[in-house]
Design an enzyme around this catalytic site. Structure first.
Site, PDB file in Angstrom:
ATOM      1  N   LYS A  80       0.833  -1.205   0.000  1.00 33.03           N
ATOM      2  CA  LYS A  80       0.000   0.000   0.000  1.00 33.03           C
ATOM      3  C   LYS A  80       0.872   1.261   0.000  1.00 33.03           C
ATOM      4  O   LYS A  80       0.658   2.181  -0.775  1.00 33.03           O
ATOM      5  CB  LYS A  80      -0.923   0.023   1.237  1.00 33.03           C
ATOM      6  CG  LYS A  80      -1.816  -1.209   1.372  1.00 33.03           C
ATOM      7  CD  LYS A  80      -2.692  -1.165   2.625  1.00 33.03           C
ATOM      8  CE  LYS A  80      -1.951  -1.165   3.952  1.00 33.03           C
ATOM      9  NZ  LYS A  80      -1.253  -2.442   4.274  1.00 33.03           N
TER      10      LYS A  80
ATOM     11  N   ARG B 238      -9.572   0.768   9.313  1.00 31.15           N
ATOM     12  CA  ARG B 238      -9.103  -0.574   9.612  1.00 31.15           C
ATOM     13  C   ARG B 238     -10.058  -1.350  10.496  1.00 31.15           C
ATOM     14  O   ARG B 238      -9.756  -2.472  10.883  1.00 31.15           O
ATOM     15  CB  ARG B 238      -7.807  -0.459  10.398  1.00 31.15           C
ATOM     16  CG  ARG B 238      -6.568  -0.743   9.633  1.00 31.15           C
ATOM     17  CD  ARG B 238      -5.493  -0.352  10.622  1.00 31.15           C
ATOM     18  NE  ARG B 238      -4.315  -1.114  10.521  1.00 31.15           N
ATOM     19  CZ  ARG B 238      -3.268  -0.750   9.791  1.00 31.15           C
ATOM     20  NH1 ARG B 238      -3.318   0.288   9.014  1.00 31.15           N
ATOM     21  NH2 ARG B 238      -2.192  -1.476   9.817  1.00 31.15           N
TER      22      ARG B 238
ATOM     23  N   ARG C 298      11.900  -5.829   4.658  1.00 32.17           N
ATOM     24  CA  ARG C 298      11.670  -4.381   4.462  1.00 32.17           C
ATOM     25  C   ARG C 298      12.695  -3.540   5.200  1.00 32.17           C
ATOM     26  O   ARG C 298      13.067  -3.830   6.332  1.00 32.17           O
ATOM     27  CB  ARG C 298      10.279  -3.993   4.954  1.00 32.17           C
ATOM     28  CG  ARG C 298      10.088  -2.468   4.959  1.00 32.17           C
ATOM     29  CD  ARG C 298       8.667  -2.047   5.012  1.00 32.17           C
ATOM     30  NE  ARG C 298       7.982  -2.527   6.183  1.00 32.17           N
ATOM     31  CZ  ARG C 298       6.679  -2.378   6.365  1.00 32.17           C
ATOM     32  NH1 ARG C 298       5.940  -1.779   5.451  1.00 32.17           N
ATOM     33  NH2 ARG C 298       6.116  -2.839   7.453  1.00 32.17           N
TER      34      ARG C 298
ATOM     35  N   ARG D 105      11.809  -1.412  10.638  1.00 29.94           N
ATOM     36  CA  ARG D 105      10.719  -0.963  11.503  1.00 29.94           C
ATOM     37  C   ARG D 105      10.614  -1.856  12.734  1.00 29.94           C
ATOM     38  O   ARG D 105      10.808  -3.054  12.652  1.00 29.94           O
ATOM     39  CB  ARG D 105       9.398  -1.018  10.727  1.00 29.94           C
ATOM     40  CG  ARG D 105       8.883   0.353  10.348  1.00 29.94           C
ATOM     41  CD  ARG D 105       7.760   0.285   9.365  1.00 29.94           C
ATOM     42  NE  ARG D 105       6.560  -0.346   9.894  1.00 29.94           N
ATOM     43  CZ  ARG D 105       5.387  -0.361   9.254  1.00 29.94           C
ATOM     44  NH1 ARG D 105       5.278   0.236   8.074  1.00 29.94           N
ATOM     45  NH2 ARG D 105       4.339  -0.964   9.770  1.00 29.94           N
TER      46      ARG D 105
ATOM     47  N   ARG E 238       0.162  -8.946  13.640  1.00 29.45           N
ATOM     48  CA  ARG E 238      -0.476  -7.961  12.750  1.00 29.45           C
ATOM     49  C   ARG E 238      -1.361  -8.649  11.723  1.00 29.45           C
ATOM     50  O   ARG E 238      -2.434  -8.144  11.385  1.00 29.45           O
ATOM     51  CB  ARG E 238       0.597  -7.114  12.063  1.00 29.45           C
ATOM     52  CG  ARG E 238       1.225  -6.085  13.024  1.00 29.45           C
ATOM     53  CD  ARG E 238       2.567  -5.588  12.529  1.00 29.45           C
ATOM     54  NE  ARG E 238       2.479  -4.889  11.264  1.00 29.45           N
ATOM     55  CZ  ARG E 238       3.511  -4.732  10.444  1.00 29.45           C
ATOM     56  NH1 ARG E 238       4.689  -5.239  10.741  1.00 29.45           N
ATOM     57  NH2 ARG E 238       3.351  -4.085   9.307  1.00 29.45           N
TER      58      ARG E 238
HETATM   59  P1  AP5 Z   1       4.908  -1.584   1.881  1.00 33.45           P
HETATM   60  O1  AP5 Z   1       4.552  -0.776   0.685  1.00 33.45           O
HETATM   61  O2  AP5 Z   1       5.649  -0.923   2.977  1.00 33.45           O
HETATM   62  O3  AP5 Z   1       3.582  -2.314   2.446  1.00 33.45           O
HETATM   63  P2  AP5 Z   1       2.318  -1.736   3.223  1.00 33.45           P
HETATM   64  O4  AP5 Z   1       1.121  -2.372   2.611  1.00 33.45           O
HETATM   65  O5  AP5 Z   1       2.364  -0.253   3.284  1.00 33.45           O
HETATM   66  O6  AP5 Z   1       2.573  -2.440   4.631  1.00 33.45           O
HETATM   67  P3  AP5 Z   1       2.633  -1.856   6.113  1.00 33.45           P
HETATM   68  O7  AP5 Z   1       3.384  -2.879   6.922  1.00 33.45           O
HETATM   69  O8  AP5 Z   1       3.101  -0.455   6.160  1.00 33.45           O
HETATM   70  O9  AP5 Z   1       1.121  -1.922   6.478  1.00 33.45           O
HETATM   71  P4  AP5 Z   1       0.523  -1.992   7.867  1.00 33.45           P
HETATM   72  O10 AP5 Z   1      -0.881  -1.819   7.467  1.00 33.45           O
HETATM   73  O11 AP5 Z   1       0.797  -3.180   8.687  1.00 33.45           O
HETATM   74  O12 AP5 Z   1       1.277  -0.846   8.687  1.00 33.45           O
HETATM   75  P5  AP5 Z   1       0.855   0.650   9.046  1.00 33.45           P
HETATM   76  O13 AP5 Z   1       2.052   1.475   8.944  1.00 33.45           O
HETATM   77  O14 AP5 Z   1      -0.354   1.038   8.293  1.00 33.45           O
HETATM   78  O15 AP5 Z   1       5.702  -2.876   1.363  1.00 33.45           O
HETATM   79  C1  AP5 Z   1       6.191  -3.863   2.259  1.00 33.45           C
HETATM   80  C2  AP5 Z   1       7.533  -4.420   1.747  1.00 33.45           C
HETATM   81  O16 AP5 Z   1       7.324  -5.141   0.523  1.00 33.45           O
HETATM   82  C3  AP5 Z   1       8.576  -3.353   1.405  1.00 33.45           C
HETATM   83  O17 AP5 Z   1       9.835  -3.857   1.735  1.00 33.45           O
HETATM   84  C4  AP5 Z   1       8.444  -3.154  -0.112  1.00 33.45           C
HETATM   85  O18 AP5 Z   1       9.661  -2.742  -0.706  1.00 33.45           O
HETATM   86  C5  AP5 Z   1       8.059  -4.562  -0.556  1.00 33.45           C
HETATM   87  N1  AP5 Z   1       7.155  -4.579  -1.717  1.00 33.45           N
HETATM   88  C6  AP5 Z   1       6.128  -3.712  -1.961  1.00 33.45           C
HETATM   89  N2  AP5 Z   1       5.485  -4.059  -3.099  1.00 33.45           N
HETATM   90  C7  AP5 Z   1       6.116  -5.169  -3.566  1.00 33.45           C
HETATM   91  C8  AP5 Z   1       5.911  -6.009  -4.700  1.00 33.45           C
HETATM   92  N3  AP5 Z   1       4.913  -5.768  -5.584  1.00 33.45           N
HETATM   93  N4  AP5 Z   1       6.740  -7.075  -4.865  1.00 33.45           N
HETATM   94  C9  AP5 Z   1       7.738  -7.327  -3.974  1.00 33.45           C
HETATM   95  N5  AP5 Z   1       7.982  -6.564  -2.889  1.00 33.45           N
HETATM   96  C10 AP5 Z   1       7.178  -5.497  -2.682  1.00 33.45           C
HETATM   97  O19 AP5 Z   1       0.425   0.488  10.586  1.00 33.45           O
HETATM   98  C11 AP5 Z   1       1.358   0.216  11.590  1.00 33.45           C
HETATM   99  C12 AP5 Z   1       0.671   0.177  12.957  1.00 33.45           C
HETATM  100  O20 AP5 Z   1       0.087   1.470  13.261  1.00 33.45           O
HETATM  101  C13 AP5 Z   1      -0.501  -0.807  13.103  1.00 33.45           C
HETATM  102  O21 AP5 Z   1      -0.051  -2.090  13.432  1.00 33.45           O
HETATM  103  C14 AP5 Z   1      -1.325  -0.145  14.224  1.00 33.45           C
HETATM  104  O22 AP5 Z   1      -0.743  -0.404  15.465  1.00 33.45           O
HETATM  105  C15 AP5 Z   1      -1.170   1.328  13.917  1.00 33.45           C
HETATM  106  N6  AP5 Z   1      -2.236   1.835  13.027  1.00 33.45           N
HETATM  107  C16 AP5 Z   1      -2.065   2.367  11.773  1.00 33.45           C
HETATM  108  N7  AP5 Z   1      -3.235   2.710  11.225  1.00 33.45           N
HETATM  109  C17 AP5 Z   1      -4.188   2.392  12.143  1.00 33.45           C
HETATM  110  C18 AP5 Z   1      -5.612   2.488  12.166  1.00 33.45           C
HETATM  111  N8  AP5 Z   1      -6.307   2.980  11.116  1.00 33.45           N
HETATM  112  N9  AP5 Z   1      -6.268   2.044  13.270  1.00 33.45           N
HETATM  113  C19 AP5 Z   1      -5.595   1.553  14.328  1.00 33.45           C
HETATM  114  N10 AP5 Z   1      -4.247   1.427  14.375  1.00 33.45           N
HETATM  115  C20 AP5 Z   1      -3.557   1.837  13.297  1.00 33.45           C
HETATM  116 ZN    ZN Z   2       2.673   1.120   4.912  1.00 35.36          ZN
END
Ligand code: AP5
Ligand code: ZN
Length: 205
Positions: free
Chosen positions: A13, A87, A126, A152, A163
């Site tokens: 994403k 979420r 990552r 991270r 997660r």
């Molecule tokens: P990346 O693009 O970073 O993936 P992502 O989908 O953004 O994954 P996240 O881990 O950031 O999502 P998340 O939802 O768990 O975390 P968030 O920060 O939102 O890609 C991942 C890896 O794959 C990278 O190394 C990239 O290079 C590689 N890659 C990408 N595309 C690829 C492809 N096509 N092929 C191969 N490799 C690829 O949330 C973190 C925490 O914050 C949560 O756990 C929670 O505690 C809190 N939080 C955030 N939002 C909320 C909410 N709305 N409500 C409650 N708590 C929340």
């Molecule tokens: Zn992300």
């Protein structure tokens, strides 16, 4: 325009949102990035969020909804991507109420579809550039040698599993929610970043 990026952790994403920001002038609202920044700075918000994040749990809805409200006011008139919000069902219901109040309607919800095994591979490799926030992968998208990257805190194997569990129990119900609203578009996110981007452009009208 207003789009939601939905999908498990590590679905890509953030990677795809960053490219839309660079090439198409979107603004990315990543609740995860906002929370990590707050934790780093040690603000009140950061203090509240830290423990949940380190455990791989969701931060309480009222905190998150407050953040989004503020961002939506700030970004009036801009094309936005909501990355990692909503979420939970209560977050989605709050968003449905908020959007018309700021003169927006939801243009679409993009589901990034990837199986759990792929998530684990992606997240364990990552790395992030702490200066720019740019996301890399040690194998799939290696950082240039001059850039110093970090891992991270929540990309440890036990936390990744938690997660994923949280995603399946609390976030996946949103798939039905948006299907019923006729807003859901599913993308096969297992392919290369370029292929995913091409498909993404074809669904963003
Ligand atoms: P990346 O693009 O970073 O993936 P992502 O989908 O953004 O994954 P996240 O881990 O950031 O999502 P998340 O939802 O768990 O975390 P968030 O920060 O939102 O890609 C991942 C890896 O794959 C990278 O190394 C990239 O290079 C590689 N890659 C990408 N595309 C690829 C492809 N096509 N092929 C191969 N490799 C690829 O949330 C973190 C925490 O914050 C949560 O756990 C929670 O505690 C809190 N939080 C955030 N939002 C909320 C909410 N709305 N409500 C409650 N708590 C929340
Ligand atoms: Zn992300």
């Amino acid at each position: 325009k207003t789009y939601i990026f939905l999908g498990p952790p590590g679905a890509g994403k953030g990677t795809q949102a960053q490219r839309l920001v660079e090439e198409k002038g979107f603004v990315q609202i990543s609740t995860g990035d906002i929370l990590r920044e707050a934790v780093k700075k040690g603000t009140e918000l950061g203090k509240k969020a830290k423990e949940y994040m380190e455990a791989g749990k969701l931060v309480p809805d009222d905190i998150i909804i407050g953040i989004i409200k503020e961002k939506l006011k700030e970004l009036e008139g801009k094309d936005i991507i909501l990355d990692g919000f909503p979420r939970t069902i209560p977050q989605a219901e709050a968003l449905d109420k908020m959007l018309p109040e700021v003169g927006r309607k939801l243009d679409g919800v993009i589901l990034f579809d990837v199986p759990d095994e792929e998530v684990i591979k992606r997240l364990s490799g990552r790395r992030v550039d702490p200066k720019t926030g740019k996301v890399y992968h040690i194998i799939f998208n290696p950082p240039p040698p001059e850039i110093e990257v970090i891992q991270r805190d929540d990309d440890k194997e036990e936390v990744i599993r938690k997660r994923l569990e949280v995603y399946h129990s609390q976030t996946a119900p949103l798939i039905e929610y948006y299907k019923k609203q006729n807003k859901l578009q599913v993308i096969d996110a297992t392919r290369s970043p370029d292929e995913v981007y091409t498909e993404l452009l074809s669904v963003l009208k």
